[in-house]
Write an enzyme that holds these catalytic residues in place. Sequence first.
Site, mmCIF file in Angstrom:
data_model
loop_
_atom_site.group_PDB
_atom_site.id
_atom_site.type_symbol
_atom_site.label_atom_id
_atom_site.label_comp_id
_atom_site.label_asym_id
_atom_site.label_seq_id
_atom_site.Cartn_x
_atom_site.Cartn_y
_atom_site.Cartn_z
ATOM 1 N N LYS A 78 -52.298 3.238 -22.236
ATOM 2 C CA LYS A 78 -53.518 3.694 -21.567
ATOM 3 C C LYS A 78 -54.063 4.909 -22.303
ATOM 4 C CE LYS A 78 -54.307 3.082 -16.598
ATOM 5 N NZ LYS A 78 -54.057 3.633 -15.257
HETATM 6 O O1 G3P Z 1 -55.078 3.429 -12.209
HETATM 7 C C1 G3P Z 1 -56.161 4.207 -11.743
HETATM 8 C C2 G3P Z 1 -55.977 4.463 -10.281
HETATM 9 O O2 G3P Z 1 -54.631 4.813 -10.024
HETATM 10 C C3 G3P Z 1 -56.850 5.557 -9.735
HETATM 11 O O3 G3P Z 1 -56.883 5.377 -8.362
HETATM 12 O O4 G3P Z 1 -57.200 6.056 -5.983
HETATM 13 O O5 G3P Z 1 -56.497 7.757 -7.739
HETATM 14 O O6 G3P Z 1 -58.827 6.825 -7.739
HETATM 15 P P1 G3P Z 1 -57.364 6.571 -7.404
#
Ligand code: G3P
Length: 217
Positions: free
Chosen positions: A83
């Site tokens: 990533k």
């Molecule tokens: O992989 C990206 C994801 O984990 C982000 O999610 O809920 O932290 O915006 P969030």
Amino acid sequence: MKFFADTADVAAIRALADQGLLDGVTTNPTLIHKSGRRFVEVVAEIAQAVPGPVSAEVIAADHETMMAEAEVLRRIAPNVAIKVPLTPDGLRTCRALTGDGTMVNVTLCFSANQALLAAKAGATFISPFVGRHDDVGFDGMALIRDIRLIYDNYGFATQILVASVRHPVHVLEAAKIGADVMTAPPSVINALFNHPLTDRGIDSFNADWAKTGQRIL
Ligand code: G3P
């Protein structure tokens, strides 16, 4: 549409894998912190538990250090996807890594132009964050529609990996648009089963079956 689990909780990953629902896993520095585990160790365990792509994120901001970090991460297992952030150095690293066959997931995407850049850099996956987009008053799913249109216009092979998924409607809308992958916390994936009429139907079937006085076994 492929389902990836967005977590570094190995027990939760194994439970989903046992249900046959899992095509891969995504992690990020926040999820690794939440796991309380050593980064390389937990990614190795996940990559062994799930045959599909397992995203592990570099931390560096410069290309040279990203490449050095990626070398550590891709040695963990052949199904590790690296990533990288959607920055000039991140896309330079993306191009170098995909050039020698390593899967790359370009993350922290918030515009269709960014997604266009990632596809031109040969990204395996692009991760637009729909939940965070919604959080600041934009329409996260409109972003996915735009990316799908652009990628289809030019036949880009980059897979749209809908990320920052917060609830089943995000999953439904991503599938209707034709996203390639969605990654969500295990709680959201498990919530896809839920419908009150299913529960009510099971209860009424069981009640009527009990009245027959019969057993199957
Ligand atoms: O992989 C990206 C994801 O984990 C982000 O999610 O809920 O932290 O915006 P969030």
